[in-house]
Design a protein around this motif. Structure first.
Motif, PDB file in Angstrom:
ATOM      1  N   ILE A 276       0.717  -1.126   0.191  1.00 15.34           N
ATOM      2  CA  ILE A 276       0.123   0.195  -0.032  1.00 15.34           C
ATOM      3  C   ILE A 276       0.687   1.343   0.116  1.00 15.34           C
ATOM      4  CG2 ILE A 276      -2.067  -1.046   1.030  1.00 15.34           C
ATOM      5  CD1 ILE A 276      -1.092  -0.055   3.721  1.00 15.34           C
ATOM      6  N   ASN A 277       2.181   1.246   0.144  1.00 15.07           N
ATOM      7  CA  ASN A 277       2.983   2.236   0.148  1.00 15.07           C
ATOM      8  C   ASN A 277       3.748   2.096  -1.337  1.00 15.07           C
ATOM      9  OD1 ASN A 277       4.455  -0.005   1.247  1.00 15.07           O
ATOM     10  ND2 ASN A 277       5.698   1.537   2.241  1.00 15.07           N
ATOM     11  N   SER A 278       3.314   1.528  -2.086  1.00 22.16           N
ATOM     12  CA  SER A 278       4.193   1.327  -3.473  1.00 22.16           C
ATOM     13  C   SER A 278       4.271   2.824  -4.190  1.00 22.16           C
ATOM     14  CB  SER A 278       3.555   0.329  -4.170  1.00 22.16           C
ATOM     15  OG  SER A 278       2.435   0.810  -4.941  1.00 22.16           O
ATOM     16  N   PRO A 279       5.114   2.929  -5.017  1.00 22.04           N
ATOM     17  CA  PRO A 279       5.001   4.194  -5.870  1.00 22.04           C
ATOM     18  C   PRO A 279       3.550   4.464  -6.668  1.00 22.04           C
ATOM     19  CG  PRO A 279       7.132   3.142  -6.403  1.00 22.04           C
ATOM     20  CD  PRO A 279       6.296   2.245  -5.476  1.00 22.04           C
ATOM     21  N   GLY A 280       2.846   3.256  -7.059  1.00 25.92           N
ATOM     22  CA  GLY A 280       1.645   3.358  -7.540  1.00 25.92           C
ATOM     23  C   GLY A 280       0.658   4.150  -6.593  1.00 25.92           C
ATOM     24  N   HIS A 281       0.532   3.323  -5.283  1.00 26.65           N
ATOM     25  CA  HIS A 281      -0.598   3.903  -4.344  1.00 26.65           C
ATOM     26  C   HIS A 281      -0.112   5.250  -3.876  1.00 26.65           C
ATOM     27  CE1 HIS A 281      -0.851  -0.303  -3.640  1.00 26.65           C
ATOM     28  NE2 HIS A 281      -2.021  -0.273  -3.297  1.00 26.65           N
ATOM     29  N   VAL A 282       1.234   5.853  -3.809  1.00 24.56           N
ATOM     30  CA  VAL A 282       1.526   7.057  -3.551  1.00 24.56           C
ATOM     31  C   VAL A 282       0.910   8.102  -4.932  1.00 24.56           C
ATOM     32  CG1 VAL A 282       3.426   8.623  -3.100  1.00 24.56           C
ATOM     33  CG2 VAL A 282       3.570   6.427  -2.012  1.00 24.56           C
ATOM     34  N   ARG A 283       1.099   7.755  -6.003  1.00 30.88           N
ATOM     35  CA  ARG A 283       0.590   8.586  -6.887  1.00 30.88           C
ATOM     36  C   ARG A 283      -0.722   8.644  -7.010  1.00 30.88           C
ATOM     37  NH1 ARG A 283       2.951   7.605 -13.110  1.00 30.88           N
ATOM     38  NH2 ARG A 283       4.557   8.304 -12.248  1.00 30.88           N
ATOM     39  N   ALA A 284      -1.503   7.407  -6.694  1.00 25.44           N
ATOM     40  CA  ALA A 284      -2.825   7.476  -6.518  1.00 25.44           C
ATOM     41  C   ALA A 284      -3.286   8.666  -5.597  1.00 25.44           C
ATOM     42  CB  ALA A 284      -3.497   6.329  -6.164  1.00 25.44           C
ATOM     43  N   LEU A 285      -2.714   8.623  -4.358  1.00 24.15           N
ATOM     44  CA  LEU A 285      -3.135   9.408  -3.352  1.00 24.15           C
ATOM     45  C   LEU A 285      -2.679  10.762  -3.368  1.00 24.15           C
ATOM     46  CD1 LEU A 285      -4.058   9.805  -0.499  1.00 24.15           C
ATOM     47  CD2 LEU A 285      -2.015   9.151   0.610  1.00 24.15           C
ATOM     48  N   GLU A 286      -1.583  11.384  -4.183  1.00 25.13           N
ATOM     49  CA  GLU A 286      -1.185  12.468  -4.741  1.00 25.13           C
ATOM     50  C   GLU A 286      -2.245  12.923  -5.619  1.00 25.13           C
ATOM     51  OE1 GLU A 286       3.904  12.087  -4.481  1.00 25.13           O
ATOM     52  OE2 GLU A 286       2.407  11.717  -6.228  1.00 25.13           O
ATOM     53  N   TRP A 288      -5.161  12.178  -5.715  1.00 17.36           N
ATOM     54  CA  TRP A 288      -6.556  12.457  -5.065  1.00 17.36           C
ATOM     55  C   TRP A 288      -6.543  13.774  -4.500  1.00 17.36           C
ATOM     56  CZ3 TRP A 288      -8.880   9.007  -0.389  1.00 17.36           C
ATOM     57  CH2 TRP A 288     -10.232   9.246  -0.364  1.00 17.36           C
ATOM     58  N   LEU A 289      -5.330  14.014  -3.770  1.00 20.41           N
ATOM     59  CA  LEU A 289      -5.260  15.570  -3.290  1.00 20.41           C
ATOM     60  C   LEU A 289      -5.432  16.760  -4.384  1.00 20.41           C
ATOM     61  CD1 LEU A 289      -1.952  14.785  -0.917  1.00 20.41           C
ATOM     62  CD2 LEU A 289      -4.401  15.595  -0.235  1.00 20.41           C
ATOM     63  N   ARG A 290      -5.130  16.384  -5.502  1.00 20.05           N
ATOM     64  CA  ARG A 290      -5.162  17.212  -6.543  1.00 20.05           C
ATOM     65  C   ARG A 290      -6.559  17.476  -6.896  1.00 20.05           C
ATOM     66  NH1 ARG A 290      -2.318  14.619 -11.292  1.00 20.05           N
ATOM     67  NH2 ARG A 290      -2.912  17.187 -12.452  1.00 20.05           N
ATOM     68  N   ILE A 291      -7.456  16.727  -6.606  1.00 15.34           N
ATOM     69  CA  ILE A 291      -8.755  16.973  -6.930  1.00 15.34           C
ATOM     70  C   ILE A 291      -9.634  17.728  -5.766  1.00 15.34           C
ATOM     71  CG2 ILE A 291     -10.166  15.129  -5.643  1.00 15.34           C
ATOM     72  CD1 ILE A 291     -10.317  15.862  -9.478  1.00 15.34           C
ATOM     73  N   ILE A 292      -9.064  18.031  -4.768  1.00 10.44           N
ATOM     74  CA  ILE A 292      -9.818  18.730  -3.492  1.00 10.44           C
ATOM     75  C   ILE A 292     -10.086  20.146  -3.989  1.00 10.44           C
ATOM     76  CG2 ILE A 292      -9.359  19.675  -1.127  1.00 10.44           C
ATOM     77  CD1 ILE A 292      -7.876  17.046  -0.642  1.00 10.44           C
ATOM     78  N   PRO A 293      -9.317  21.085  -4.512  1.00 15.50           N
ATOM     79  CA  PRO A 293      -9.726  22.280  -4.802  1.00 15.50           C
ATOM     80  C   PRO A 293     -10.996  22.376  -5.622  1.00 15.50           C
ATOM     81  CG  PRO A 293      -7.460  22.035  -5.119  1.00 15.50           C
ATOM     82  CD  PRO A 293      -8.027  20.693  -4.985  1.00 15.50           C
TER      83      PRO A 293
END
Length: 521
Positions: A276-286, A288-293
C-alpha cells in the motif's frame, strides 16, 4: 408479492388442517339430558376444527445493522409482512457505521448472542466466519423453496458469501464503485469547445483517465454552467475519516497498481508484505489530493451518504459512489438531476506500477481496474442464536427475488443489484421513476464482468487493516502528512497486524481469497 406470500401461507394451513383432521380420533361424549319424557339421549359432541399456529408464533429475533435509511430501510419495509405471515417478531437495533464492527465482534466474542441477525459488510465475513461466530447456512439454503440461490450472481454467492467452502451469509446487496457524470455538463457543445481551448484536447465523455478527470473537474468548478445564478463544482467523493473514504482510495488506486493477472492492490502474494506504500499507491493518493480544490464545499468531511444527497441536490459535474447515486439521481424526492446523469466504469491510467518488476510500465491504451469496493452487505446468523431457523427465514424473506427487487429499486435503501433477475426485468426500475435503467445496469455489469476487476480484501483482520489506512489517508487529505509518509505509516501498521495474526496463516488465507493455491503447490 403479498398475494404470493398469502397464498403460500393459506396453502400451508389448509394442508396441515387436512392432515390433522384425518388423524384425529373421534370422541363421543355421553350426556344425560332430562326431558319431559325422561328419555336419556346420547349425542356426539361436535368436533372442533384443529387450530394451526404460525411457524414462529411467540418468537422474537433481533437484527443489528446501521441506522436507516441506508441498509435498515428494507428491513423496516418487510418486517410487518414477515411478522404477519410467520407470527414472529423482529427487533431492529442499529448503531452508526463507526461502531458497527466493534459491537458485532464484542457480541460474538462474549457469547451473548445479543443479535440473532447481523447485516454487515462483506469484508468482515472472514473475521466472523473464521472465528466460528456464524451459523452455516448451506442446509437451510438447500431446503429453501423461495430463495432461488442460483439467481444470485456467482461472484456474490460463490466468493462473497462463503468462507472455506461453506456459506455463512446471504447477499442482500451487490457493491462496486461506479463513476457518475452530468450529461448536460460534459455533453454541452459550448463547454466542449471551451474545454478544448483551455486544455488542448477534446473533452472526453466520460473521462478515460484520472488525469482527464482532474482536468474536467477543474474546468467545471467555480462558474455557473447550469445558468441558475450560482457557481457550480467539478467533483464529489467520500473523503471523511470513518466515512468510507478508504474504499474511495482503493477504487482510485486500483488502476495504478493492478496489471492484468497480478494482484498489486493489497499484499505481495508470496511474502504478505504490504504493497500500500508502493509508488503506484503514492501517486494515486497524490492525484486524489489534486482533486480537492475542485470538489464540492466541505467534500473532505463528507461520508458516502452525504456524497449521494449532495450530488443529486447540487450542480456537480462528477461523482464516485456505489450504485446508490444511480437510483437517487432519478427517484429521490428532492433530486434536481433526474435524467441528467450517466454512468461508467471508473477511470484508469496509462502507466501502471509493476511491483514484481519494481518499475512503471506504460500501456498502449488505458488500464482500467474496476474495484468491487466493499463487496456488498451480507446477512448472517449468530451460531449461538436460539432462533436460527426464524432468523434465517427473515433473511430469506428479505433476499428472495420478488422482495429484493423492490429493495434494489427503492431510493435510499442502500441495496444495489445482485441477482440476475434484477438486471433482466426493467419494469420495476421504470416504475420507480428511473429514466434509463438499462444504461445504469450496463455500467454495473461492465464493472463486475471486467477482465481486470479487483476484489476487496477478504481476510481475518480486514477491518483493522482498513481502519489503519483510513486513519493515515485522512491525515494526508488534511495536509498533516505527505502521501508517502501517510502510506509508509499505514504499511508499518499493516505489518504489525499481520505479525499479530500470523504471517503464514494470513498469507494462506489471502492467496485463497484470490483463488491462488498455497505456496509450493
Amino acid at each position: 408479492m403479498t398475494r404470493k406470500i398469502l397464498w403460500m401461507l393459506v396453502s400451508f394451513l389448509l394442508v396441515a388442517a387436512l392432515v390433522l383432521a384425518s388423524c384425529a380420533k373421534e370422541e363421543v361424549v355421553e350426556e344425560e339430558e332430562e326431558e319431559e319424557e325422561g328419555v336419556v339421549e346420547e349425542e356426539e359432541e361436535e368436533e372442533e376444527e384443529p387450530v394451526v399456529g404460525k411457524p414462529f408464533e411467540g418468537v422474537t429475533i433481533t437484527l443489528f445493522t446501521q441506522p436507516p435509511p441506508f441498509i435498515a430501510l428494507p428491513v423496516m419495509m418487510f418486517t410487518p409482512e414477515w411478522e404477519e405471515a410467520t407470527g414472529g417478531r423482529l427487533n431492529l437495533v442499529s448503531a452508526p457505521w463507526a461502531d458497527l464492527y466493534a459491537r458485532m465482534y464484542s457480541s460474538f466474542a462474549l457469547g451473548t448472542a445479543s443479535y440473532d441477525i447481523i447485516i454487515f459488510p462483506a469484508a468482515w465475513l472472514a473475521d466472523f466466519a473464521d472465528a466460528g461466530f456464524l451459523a452455516p447456512l448451506d442446509d437451510l439454503i438447500a431446503a429453501d423453496p423461495y430463495m432461488d440461490w442460483e439467481d444470485i450472481l456467482p461472484v456474490y454467492r460463490e466468493r462473497i458469501a462463503t468462507w472455506n467452502d461453506t456459506t455463512y451469509a446471504v447477499p442482500l446487496d451487490g457493491d462496486s464503485h461506479l463513476f457518475y457524470y452530468r450529461k448536460d455538463a460534459l455533453g454541452d457543445p459550448e463547454s466542449q469547445t471551451q474545454f478544448e481551448t483551455q486544455f488542448g484536447y477534446e473533452l472526453p465523455v466520460p473521462p478515460g483517465t484520472w488525469d482527464e478527470h482532474r482536468d474536467i473537474a477543474e474546468f467545471f468548478t467555480g462558474w455557473d454552467w447550469t445558468g441558475d445564478g450560482a457557481p457550480d463544482f467539478g467533483a464529489i467523493e467520500a473523503m471523511r475519516r470513518l466515512g468510507q473514504a478508504d474504499w474511495t482510495f482503493f477504487s482510485r488506486a486500483a488502476a495504478y497498481v493492478s496489471i492484468p493477472g497480478q494482484h498489486g492492490l493489497f499484499f505481495d502474494t508470496e511474502t504478505m508484505e504490504p504493497l500500500i506504500n508502493s509508488p503506484g499507491h503514492v501517486r494515486a493518493l497524490e492525484d486524489w489530493l489534486r482533486i480537492i480544490p475542485f470538489g464540492a464545499p466541505g467534500m473532505v468531511m463528507m461520508d458516502s451518504g452525504e456524497v449521494r444527497t449532495t450530488f443529486v441536490t447540487t450542480d456537480i459535474a462528477m461523482a464516485i459512489d456505489w450504485g446508490d447515486i444511480g437510483i437517487m439521481a432519478d427517484t429521490y424526492e428532492a433530486t434536481i438531476v433526474q435524467g441528467l446523469v450517466d454512468y461508467s466504469i471508473m477511470p484508469g491510467v496509462t502507466e501502471v506500477w509493476d511491483y514484481k518488476q519494481v518499475k512503471w510500465v506504460g500501456f498502449p491504451g488505458v488500464n482500467h481496474a474496476p474495484y468491487l469496493a466493499f463487496g456488498g452487505w451480507l446477512a448472517a446468523v449468530d451460531v449461538k442464536s436460539p432462533n436460527v431457523e426464524a432468523a434465517y427465514d427473515f433473511i430469506s424473506f428479505l433476499s428472495r427475488p420478488e422482495n429484493s427487487y423492490i429493495s434494489v429499486t427503492t431510493p435510499g435503501s442502500g441495496f444495489n443489484p445482485y441477482r440476475t433477475s434484477h438486471f433482466e426485468t426493467l419494469t420495476g426500475w421504470y416504475e420507480s421513476g428511473f429514466v434509463d435503467p438499462g444504461a445504469y445496469l450496463n455500467a454495473i455489469e461492465a464493472t463486475i464482468e471486467h477482465p481486470n476487476v479487483q476484489v476487496d480484501l477478504r481476510i481475518p483482520g480486514a477491518a483493522r487493516y482498513f481502519d489503519a489506512i483510513d486513519a493515515q489517508i485522512s491525515l494526508a487529505l488534511a495536509g498533516d502528512k505527505t502521501p508517502q509518509e501517510a502510506l509508509d505509516d499505514a504499511a508499518r501498521q499493516w505489518e504489525l497486524i499481520t505479525e499479530e495474526l500470523g504471517r503464514e496463516v494470513q498469507l494462506r488465507v489471502f492467496r485463497a481469497s484470490l483463488g491462488l493455491p498455497p505456496l509450493g503447490e
